[in-house]
Design a protein around this motif. Structure first.
Motif, PDB file in Angstrom:
ATOM      1  N   ALA A 136      31.750  13.498   0.598  1.00 36.43           N
ATOM      2  CA  ALA A 136      32.191  13.124  -0.757  1.00 36.43           C
ATOM      3  C   ALA A 136      32.470  11.636  -0.843  1.00 36.43           C
ATOM      4  CB  ALA A 136      33.443  13.924  -1.136  1.00 36.43           C
ATOM      5  N   ALA A 137      33.055  11.071   0.204  1.00 34.18           N
ATOM      6  CA  ALA A 137      33.337   9.636   0.221  1.00 34.18           C
ATOM      7  C   ALA A 137      32.026   8.835   0.251  1.00 34.18           C
ATOM      8  CB  ALA A 137      34.212   9.274   1.426  1.00 34.18           C
ATOM      9  N   GLU A 138      31.056   9.308   0.995  1.00 35.26           N
ATOM     10  CA  GLU A 138      29.761   8.621   1.057  1.00 35.26           C
ATOM     11  C   GLU A 138      29.044   8.702  -0.275  1.00 35.26           C
ATOM     12  OE1 GLU A 138      27.562  10.232   4.343  1.00 35.26           O
ATOM     13  OE2 GLU A 138      29.037   9.513   5.818  1.00 35.26           O
ATOM     14  N   ASP A 139      29.130   9.837  -0.940  1.00 37.48           N
ATOM     15  CA  ASP A 139      28.493  10.008  -2.248  1.00 37.48           C
ATOM     16  C   ASP A 139      29.130   9.126  -3.317  1.00 37.48           C
ATOM     17  OD1 ASP A 139      26.671  11.806  -1.272  1.00 37.48           O
ATOM     18  OD2 ASP A 139      27.758  13.584  -1.966  1.00 37.48           O
ATOM     19  N   GLU A 156      38.965  23.314   9.467  1.00 40.54           N
ATOM     20  CA  GLU A 156      39.432  21.928   9.399  1.00 40.54           C
ATOM     21  C   GLU A 156      38.271  20.954   9.594  1.00 40.54           C
ATOM     22  OE1 GLU A 156      42.577  21.794  12.284  1.00 40.54           O
ATOM     23  OE2 GLU A 156      43.895  23.059  11.059  1.00 40.54           O
ATOM     24  N   ARG A 157      37.358  21.283  10.505  1.00 40.87           N
ATOM     25  CA  ARG A 157      36.201  20.417  10.732  1.00 40.87           C
ATOM     26  C   ARG A 157      35.294  20.379   9.499  1.00 40.87           C
ATOM     27  NH1 ARG A 157      34.294  22.126  16.822  1.00 40.87           N
ATOM     28  NH2 ARG A 157      36.144  21.351  17.906  1.00 40.87           N
ATOM     29  N   GLU A 178      33.259  17.643   4.655  1.00 44.50           N
ATOM     30  CA  GLU A 178      33.127  17.625   3.196  1.00 44.50           C
ATOM     31  C   GLU A 178      33.755  16.368   2.608  1.00 44.50           C
ATOM     32  OE1 GLU A 178      34.939  21.351   2.138  1.00 44.50           O
ATOM     33  OE2 GLU A 178      33.013  22.393   2.142  1.00 44.50           O
ATOM     34  N   HIS A 179      34.909  15.971   3.130  1.00 42.02           N
ATOM     35  CA  HIS A 179      35.572  14.757   2.648  1.00 42.02           C
ATOM     36  C   HIS A 179      34.721  13.520   2.959  1.00 42.02           C
ATOM     37  CE1 HIS A 179      39.186  16.584   1.160  1.00 42.02           C
ATOM     38  NE2 HIS A 179      39.504  17.095   2.335  1.00 42.02           N
ATOM     39  N   GLN A 180      34.139  13.488   4.155  1.00 48.06           N
ATOM     40  CA  GLN A 180      33.294  12.355   4.527  1.00 48.06           C
ATOM     41  C   GLN A 180      32.069  12.276   3.622  1.00 48.06           C
ATOM     42  OE1 GLN A 180      32.701  13.277   8.697  1.00 48.06           O
ATOM     43  NE2 GLN A 180      33.954  11.523   9.324  1.00 48.06           N
ATOM     44  N   GLU A 224      36.144  20.939   6.420  1.00 51.02           N
ATOM     45  CA  GLU A 224      36.857  20.200   5.387  1.00 51.02           C
ATOM     46  C   GLU A 224      36.726  18.695   5.613  1.00 51.02           C
ATOM     47  OE1 GLU A 224      41.454  19.965   4.284  1.00 51.02           O
ATOM     48  OE2 GLU A 224      40.615  21.990   4.043  1.00 51.02           O
ATOM     49  N   GLN A 225      36.847  18.275   6.868  1.00 46.47           N
ATOM     50  CA  GLN A 225      36.717  16.858   7.195  1.00 46.47           C
ATOM     51  C   GLN A 225      35.303  16.357   6.873  1.00 46.47           C
ATOM     52  OE1 GLN A 225      37.110  15.938  11.392  1.00 46.47           O
ATOM     53  NE2 GLN A 225      37.962  13.921  10.926  1.00 46.47           N
TER      54      GLN A 225
END
Length: 127
Positions: free
Chosen positions: A121-124, A111-112, A117-119, A114-115
């Motif tokens: 991806a959002a920054e990119d 879960e960490r 990775e989402h962060q 994944e979190q």
């Protein structure tokens, strides 16, 4: 499979998930279960993957339960939506408790990651 196709109250998906999980835990194969429970390989495959949720004889679920190391009524309880208990010695087994703890830690780490990775991806995605 739609809910309308399932016999009322029967949760064959939960039975399939329980069998799948237990096979992975015990490293048994469908063939192992079929031969030890004296069932056809097709029956075991259908149960494990919920390919045919027709009613089964109680003896079939009891045989699979016992081969997988559970009390005879374990899968019937799963089918009925109950929360069955494993054998008492299994509940108290320190090795199994340690494995459960490791499984929880691995899930938390997943879960960490994944979190993170989402962060990233959002920054990119930001201009």
């Amino acid at each position: 499979m739609s809910l309308a196709e399932q016999p009322s109250g029967d949760d064959w998906d939960a039975v399939a998930e329980a069998i799948q999980t237990r096979l992975a835990e015990t490293r048994m194969t469908q063939l192992d279960v079929a031969s030890r429970a004296r069932l056809s390989l097709t029956t075991v495959r259908e149960l494990q993957h919920n390919l045919n949720s027709r009613r089964r004889r109680p003896q079939t679920l009891a045989a699979v339960s016992q081969v997988l190391g559970w009390p005879p009524d374990y899968l019937q309880q799963v089918l009925n939506g109950d929360q069955p208990q494993s054998h008492e010695d299994e509940v108290k087994d320190p090795v199994l408790q340690a494995l459960d703890g490791l499984a929880r830690q691995i899930q938390e780490l997943r879960e960490r990651v994944e979190q993170i990775e989402h962060q990233l991806a959002a920054e990119d995605a930001k201009p």
